[in-house]
Design an enzyme around this catalytic site. Sequence first.
Site, PDB file in Angstrom:
ATOM      1  CG  ASP A 110      61.502  14.121  40.587  1.00  0.00           C
ATOM      2  OD1 ASP A 110      62.147  14.902  41.494  1.00  0.00           O
ATOM      3  OD2 ASP A 110      60.534  13.156  41.077  1.00  0.00           O
ATOM      4  CE  LYS A 168      63.228  18.990  46.336  1.00  0.00           C
ATOM      5  NZ  LYS A 168      62.476  18.273  45.443  1.00  0.00           N
ATOM      6  CD  GLU A 193      59.915  18.666  42.544  1.00  0.00           C
ATOM      7  OE1 GLU A 193      59.033  18.756  43.149  1.00  0.00           O
ATOM      8  OE2 GLU A 193      61.124  18.757  42.757  1.00  0.00           O
ATOM      9  CG  ASP A 249      54.497  16.962  43.753  1.00  0.00           C
ATOM     10  OD1 ASP A 249      54.763  16.098  44.377  1.00  0.00           O
ATOM     11  OD2 ASP A 249      55.450  17.457  42.872  1.00  0.00           O
TER      12      ASP A 249
HETATM   13  N1  ATP Z   1      52.473   3.233  49.950  1.00  0.00           N
HETATM   14  C1  ATP Z   1      53.017   4.565  50.476  1.00  0.00           C
HETATM   15  N2  ATP Z   1      52.393   5.029  51.478  1.00  0.00           N
HETATM   16  C2  ATP Z   1      52.724   6.083  52.204  1.00  0.00           C
HETATM   17  N3  ATP Z   1      53.804   6.925  51.796  1.00  0.00           N
HETATM   18  C3  ATP Z   1      54.280   6.405  50.755  1.00  0.00           C
HETATM   19  C4  ATP Z   1      54.269   5.179  50.101  1.00  0.00           C
HETATM   20  N4  ATP Z   1      54.951   5.267  49.041  1.00  0.00           N
HETATM   21  C5  ATP Z   1      56.129   6.091  49.347  1.00  0.00           C
HETATM   22  N5  ATP Z   1      55.666   7.016  50.257  1.00  0.00           N
HETATM   23  C6  ATP Z   1      56.270   8.278  50.768  1.00  0.00           C
HETATM   24  O1  ATP Z   1      56.564   9.135  49.755  1.00  0.00           O
HETATM   25  C7  ATP Z   1      57.492  10.133  49.873  1.00  0.00           C
HETATM   26  C8  ATP Z   1      58.559   9.951  48.656  1.00  0.00           C
HETATM   27  O2  ATP Z   1      57.876  10.306  47.623  1.00  0.00           O
HETATM   28  P1  ATP Z   1      58.763  11.087  46.439  1.00  0.00           P
HETATM   29  O3  ATP Z   1      59.606  10.195  45.921  1.00  0.00           O
HETATM   30  O4  ATP Z   1      57.573  11.302  45.639  1.00  0.00           O
HETATM   31  O5  ATP Z   1      59.242  12.125  47.177  1.00  0.00           O
HETATM   32  P2  ATP Z   1      60.540  13.185  46.660  1.00  0.00           P
HETATM   33  O6  ATP Z   1      60.312  13.501  45.338  1.00  0.00           O
HETATM   34  O7  ATP Z   1      61.713  12.445  47.112  1.00  0.00           O
HETATM   35  O8  ATP Z   1      60.125  14.682  47.712  1.00  0.00           O
HETATM   36  P3  ATP Z   1      60.005  16.131  47.043  1.00  0.00           P
HETATM   37  O9  ATP Z   1      59.019  15.916  45.782  1.00  0.00           O
HETATM   38  O10 ATP Z   1      58.863  16.463  48.204  1.00  0.00           O
HETATM   39  O11 ATP Z   1      61.062  16.668  47.123  1.00  0.00           O
HETATM   40  C9  ATP Z   1      58.323   9.241  51.055  1.00  0.00           C
HETATM   41  O12 ATP Z   1      58.154  10.172  52.227  1.00  0.00           O
HETATM   42  C10 ATP Z   1      57.602   8.010  51.171  1.00  0.00           C
HETATM   43  O13 ATP Z   1      57.522   7.524  52.725  1.00  0.00           O
HETATM   44 MG    MG Z   2      59.183  14.789  44.104  1.00  0.00          MG
END
Ligand code: ATP
Ligand code: MG
Length: 506
Positions: free
Chosen positions: A8, A70, A149, A171
């Site tokens: 991912d 990204k 995803e 998502d």
């Molecule tokens: N407890 C929380 N409250 C609010 N936001 C959160 C919390 N934990 C994580 N996040 C937010 O979630 C986001 C990361 O999520 P995730 O890892 O699913 O995204 P990603 O896979 O990197 O991004 P994408 O799928 O959009 O490319 C960040 O912006 C982070 O600040």
């Molecule tokens: Mg993601």
Amino acid sequence: MAPTIGIDLGTTYSVAAFVRAGRPVILPNAEGHTLTPSVVLLQDETEVLVGTDAKNSAAEAPDDCAQFAKRGMGDPSWRFFDSRGVQHTPEQLSAMILRKVAGDAGLELGETVTDVVITVPAYFGDPQRQATKDAARIAGLNVVRLINEPTAAAIAYGVEHGENGTYLVFDLGGGTFDVTILRVADTDFQVVGTDGDRNLGGYDFDNALCEHVVRLVAEAGGPDISEDPALLAPLREKCELAKRKLSTLGQTKIPVGVGGGRAMSIEVTRADFESITRPLLGRTELITDAVLDDAGMTWAQIDRILLVGGSTRMPMVRELIERMSGRAPEIGINPDEAVALGAAILADQEVSTMTGKLPELDKVVSIKDVTSQGLGTSALDNATNRMYNAIMIPPNTKIPARVEETFYTVVPNQRRLLVDITEGNDEDPEFVTKLLERELPLPAGLPDRAPLRHIMSFDIDGLVHLEIFDETNGKHLGEVELDRPSNLGEHKVEEMRVAMRRVEVG
Ligand SMILES: Nc1ncnc2c1ncn2[C@@H]1O[C@H](COP(=O)(O)OP(=O)(O)OP(=O)(O)O)[C@@H](O)[C@H]1O
Ligand SMILES: [Mg+2]
């Protein structure tokens, strides 16, 4: 045989997973963490740091710390300039992240990883998908398949829980937003509708909070820090942390450096945060409504709601879903890991298809996905003599897809045809993206209004192909080489792959 893993590749975090002894498991990185921050510290030309250590350097070395690459995928003008003035494309930065994630997964598995399944947001178009494949190639990896995803998350949930019915996957990650509706029947996953916004995620909520704090600092008599990158970079970090805290606390204080070693403390309540980010949440609501509408469905027909992506931890997201649907989302899903686990399941299946070996997982999953955006070509409307966008593959068409449509030349003995491929759902050419434009030579002697059959296809990775057939002579004019203007091209990718081999990624 070398392992094939699922990755991912997230805007803010990346995750690797693998099917072992019949179950998908997350592969921890070399630091022992399940999530690797998608952050690259460009220390020098031959050594880069990816992950937690790089993220921890963001505040001190913002000029060398590349994040959110990204967001730039498929945008030919996006560059990160490091402090030495060296420019990096989003593909190169993503390649470094992939090298780290796949490299660490290999250490964990005790075998080098070269074959990967990579996930992409469902709403990624052709340029972003191609950029993702190019990034993998630069990293020396072979992409067995790209998978959407939300589909991956649904597979992970469906395989573990064995629940049939209609799922809605919401998502909201770090950088992108996707909503997907799927019908799940045992091991069959059929996407019925999808929509999204590739520029909507936790990052935008951080920005909104950051702007709010900057305003409060100025109102309290502090300096305008919006013009000072050295102050803004640490503030953005603190705002992200504060945002997370506000998911569990009603209020928090944000320490803000205002220059000259001085700091101010700004208090923000959850209610403030929710009010300043309401327009962002509103966009997710509109898109979710539209997906249901386009699928001709109501909430009553949705059996399960899966929340995926770290940003769904914000209480307002859950409240929104409950308000919209009148129901609580499922809890048996890890919003950070589901996508990677689903990719691992697909990796396992792909290996079995390639080798004829039984999959580790004792089930064979079948996925039927759909296109997220319309694909078409510019054509002349004879009645008005105006160009319009002829949509050939509408959004939510099952993939792989293949559509034929005949267009006609406009003058006798026309020797050239300007072909293009557009992405978007509007008939007005102004509101669609041109994926490619190319002048194609035509054979001599074609009559006026000679029929040219356009055969457009969409492969399982979500990439577009176009062939033209000259019906007058019964001849294929060949597949139109997509020299995707938004992408790097073969030659550049190869050059970057060779250059990347000299870079140590830690
Ligand atoms: N407890 C929380 N409250 C609010 N936001 C959160 C919390 N934990 C994580 N996040 C937010 O979630 C986001 C990361 O999520 P995730 O890892 O699913 O995204 P990603 O896979 O990197 O991004 P994408 O799928 O959009 O490319 C960040 O912006 C982070 O600040
Ligand atoms: Mg993601």
